[in-house]
Every structure is written in C-alpha cells, then in structure tokens.
Write a protein that holds these residues in place. Structure first.
Motif, short mmCIF file in Angstrom:
data_model
loop_
_atom_site.label_atom_id
_atom_site.label_comp_id
_atom_site.label_asym_id
_atom_site.label_seq_id
_atom_site.Cartn_x
_atom_site.Cartn_y
_atom_site.Cartn_z
N THR A 39 38.28 38.32 45.28
CA THR A 39 39.59 37.71 45.09
C THR A 39 39.38 36.45 44.26
N VAL A 51 42.75 40.53 48.44
CA VAL A 51 41.36 40.98 48.31
C VAL A 51 41.39 42.36 47.68
N LEU A 101 42.23 41.09 39.23
CA LEU A 101 42.46 40.49 40.55
C LEU A 101 43.87 39.94 40.73
#
Length: 395
Positions: free
Chosen positions: A232, A266, A362
């Motif tokens: 992350t 995540v 991400l």
C-alpha cells in the motif's frame, strides 16, 4: 505555519483513489461502520465495498490465510457500501461509515535512509542542527564532498567500507551514512498499533515544527511468518527540525497524533501483482497549498539502495517476530529542497496543504495537513477493537 482555520476539503471519488487496474486487483479496506459498532474488514470490488468481517475479523487474520486473495475476490460478504459514499464522509466523524487505514493489528515499522538522494538530506539536517536557515549553505558543502562518492554503492559492500574511510578522513561521517551504506539498515517503530489514519483523513504536524515535509513511501504488509502479502502507500511525516537536533528525538519527530497515514487499500500479491511489481513501483507526490502553491515530486523503488526483501529480513527473523504481522514503510527518495517561505530554507508544510501520494498500481492516499494538536484524537485502540468484535460475536 499559519493558523489552522476552516479549510476546504479535497473531493475524493472512486475514480481518483482506485488503482488503474482495480478490476484485476485484490484490494483490502477497513471501514468504520457505526451500524456494526466498529471497524469492518472489507473487499474493494471496484466501486462496491463488501464487508468480510464474518470471514476474517481483522486484516491481520485475513493475511494469515493462504487463500486471502481468493477470499477478497470471491467470498460472500455481509453489508456493502458504495466507495464514493465512504470517500465522501467527513473525516473523523464517527456517526457515518468511512474508510480507515487498511491495517489493524500489524505493528507499523519503517525503514529509513534507503535512498541516496534522501540520505544526503538527512546528513544536512544533522549538520544544521535542524535549522532550516543553514540548509542551503550546508547542502552545497555536503553535496560537493559526499554526493558522487555514494553513486551505485551497495550498502555493506567493500566499496561502502572504502567510502566510509574517505568520509571519516574528511570529518564528514554521519550516523545517517552508517545506516545508509553500512551493513545494517535503520528500522524503527513508526506508530502504535491502530494509530494510523487512512485516505481522506487529516494528517498531523506538530505545531512547534517549522521545518517538515511529507515522505511518500511504499508500505509492505507482512504476515506473522515474514511473508510479504501485499503493498500500500504511506506518508511517514517528517519533522526535519526535530530529528535534525538529535536522532534521539526520532520518536518526537515521527510518532505524533495523526502523523502516520496508510492507504487507500492493501493490494494483495497475486499472479498479476508480485514482488517484482512492488520493486518497480513508481510513486508520485503532489502538495497543493491553500494559497495555490503546488509542489510535485516522484520516486521509484527501482532506485532503492536495499532490496525490499532485505528490509523485511532486517525486521523479521530469529531476532524478532511479529505474531500479528507488520506494515513496513520502505523509505523515500523524496526530500524537497525548493524554497517556500524564505530563500535558502527549503520546503515546509502550511496548514491546509493537501498531500496526494499516488501510484498507478496502488491508487491514491490523500490527506490534509493540520496541527497534530488539532487532529481528531486517537481514541480507538486494541481494547476497543477486541470489545467491538466480541459484541458482534466475531471472536
């Protein structure tokens, strides 16, 4: 910094925070849901966020499962939320569902001085004693005498030992150079368990600090067996004046209310996003001030001086275990030097700055800078989480 008056909030939507390939990603979130009476583990399925707390009561528990990515993609869930609704919730308001940092029981660790460019800035902080007015003068000397000698040096190598000898002879050796090119990396505890804030939240800088900056970083999420299970983004907020006075003030510089942001989600490792994808992550930073000021920066994990798995090995092993796993900030290449307030003093935050840290794989972590003393107080710790899960029959 100017007084923290009422400030406009950044407008966040699914389209602005999701990874570019969100439809193929296994994304884990945490949601505060007042109806449930506490935090929920959730799967982000594009614009729909699905409660998985009945399957895994904590993110830590979820990541212990070998089939975690499959669970996130396919498991039947409970309630569901629209991602846009969660992102639009006022930060710190407990009576509406909103996103939290996507880790829970994991210890939040951080590796420092892992990029040569930011390594020199740490040396400069030390040499100035944390005084930004001396930064330009000291930077010129340090870069002239040190900079080229570190190019391409592998930490702990014979070449690094030779560079140390030369720098010692010139009186330029530093504790930061020791962890930057020496055999052992700096790994410290960044923040207490459950204290990190998520995307959309305020992020805190001590009111007393006059020289500080964001630190955009990739964060590895590791299970109790030392396996990297996901990645992350994080902001390891840095108070340059405090740490520059003494490295023994690291906790004062790093661990304050709302001084650690992690998110937005995540992303679990899978066939389409493995550890090599993590090694190749590009991270962008954009700071927008309430006065129209804009700062841009970027970094790439391809330039890191120590492999990310070496950082994990320095954190976890026979010497130290983490039964609930850990989240590991991997360090930053970014150290802003452009002047903002006065010539020669470099960058520092103003209250109301919007900090956007993003990476195509991400998504985006977005926070607004406030004094730590005015950020929403941290009130929900491990005890509160356990009581909430027990009330819901999940323990």
């Amino acid at each position: 910094m100017e007084s923290a008056a009422a400030r406009p909030r950044p407008v966040l939507t699914a389209g602005t925070v999701l990874p570019e390939d969100a439809g193929r990603a296994a994304l884990v979130a945490r949601v505060h849901d007042p109806e449930a009476g506490g935090p929920c583990v959730a799967a982000v399925r594009v614009e729909r966020v699905v409660d998985l707390t009945a399957v895994a009561p904590t993110v830590s528990d979820l990541l212990e499962r070998d089939d975690a990515a499959e669970v996130v993609r396919e498991a039947d869930g409970g309630r569901a939320w629209r991602l846009d609704d969660l992102l639009g919730a006022p930060p710190g308001q407990g009576d509406v569902p909103h996103l939290l940092a996507p880790v829970d029981l994991q210890v939040v660790k951080a590796a420092g001085v892992t990029f040569a460019r930011s390594l020199l800035e740490r040396v400069i902080e030390e040499r100035t004693g944390g005084d930004p007015a001396q930064a330009a003068r000291v930077r010129e000397r340090v870069v002239r005498l040190v900079g080229g000698r570190l190019d391409g040096i592998r930490p702990g190598s014979p070449e690094a030992a030779k560079a140390k000898e030369l720098l010692l002879a010139e009186g330029l050796w530093s504790q930061y150079l020791e962890v930057g090119i020496g055999p052992d990396p700096e790994v410290f505890t960044k923040a207490p368990v459950l204290s990190a804030v998520g995307t959309g939240a305020d992020i805190g800088v001590l009111r007393a600090s006059v020289w500080n900056n964001p630190e955009p970083e990739a964060v590895l999420v590791v299970d109790s067996r030392g396996r990297v299970r996901g990645a992350t983004l994080g902001n390891d907020v840095n108070l340059r004046d405090v740490e520059g006075r003494s490295a023994l003030l690291l906790s004062r510089a790093k661990d304050n209310n709302a001084s650690c942001a992690i998110g937005p989600f995540v992303r679990l490792l899978d066939d389409g996003f493995g550890i090599d994808a993590v090694r190749g992550l590009d991270i962008d930073l954009r700071v927008e001030g309430p006065d129209g000021y804009v700062l841009r920066g970027s970094s790439s994990l391809r330039e890191i001086s120590r492999d990310v798995l070496d950082l994990v090995s320095a954190t976890y092993g026979a010497h130290h275990q983490y039964p609930d796993g850990f989240a590991l900030f991997t360090g930053t290449l970014f150290a802003p030097t452009e002047d903002r307030r006065a010539p020669g003093e470099g960058f520092t935050h103003e209250y109301g700055d919007t900090v956007r840290i993003s990476s195509p794989r991400l998504g985006a972590l977005v926070n607004t800078v406030v004094p730590s003393e005015e950020a929403p107080p941290w009130t929900s710790g491990v005890g509160a989480l356990m009581r909430s899960l027990a009330r819901r029959g999940l323990l």
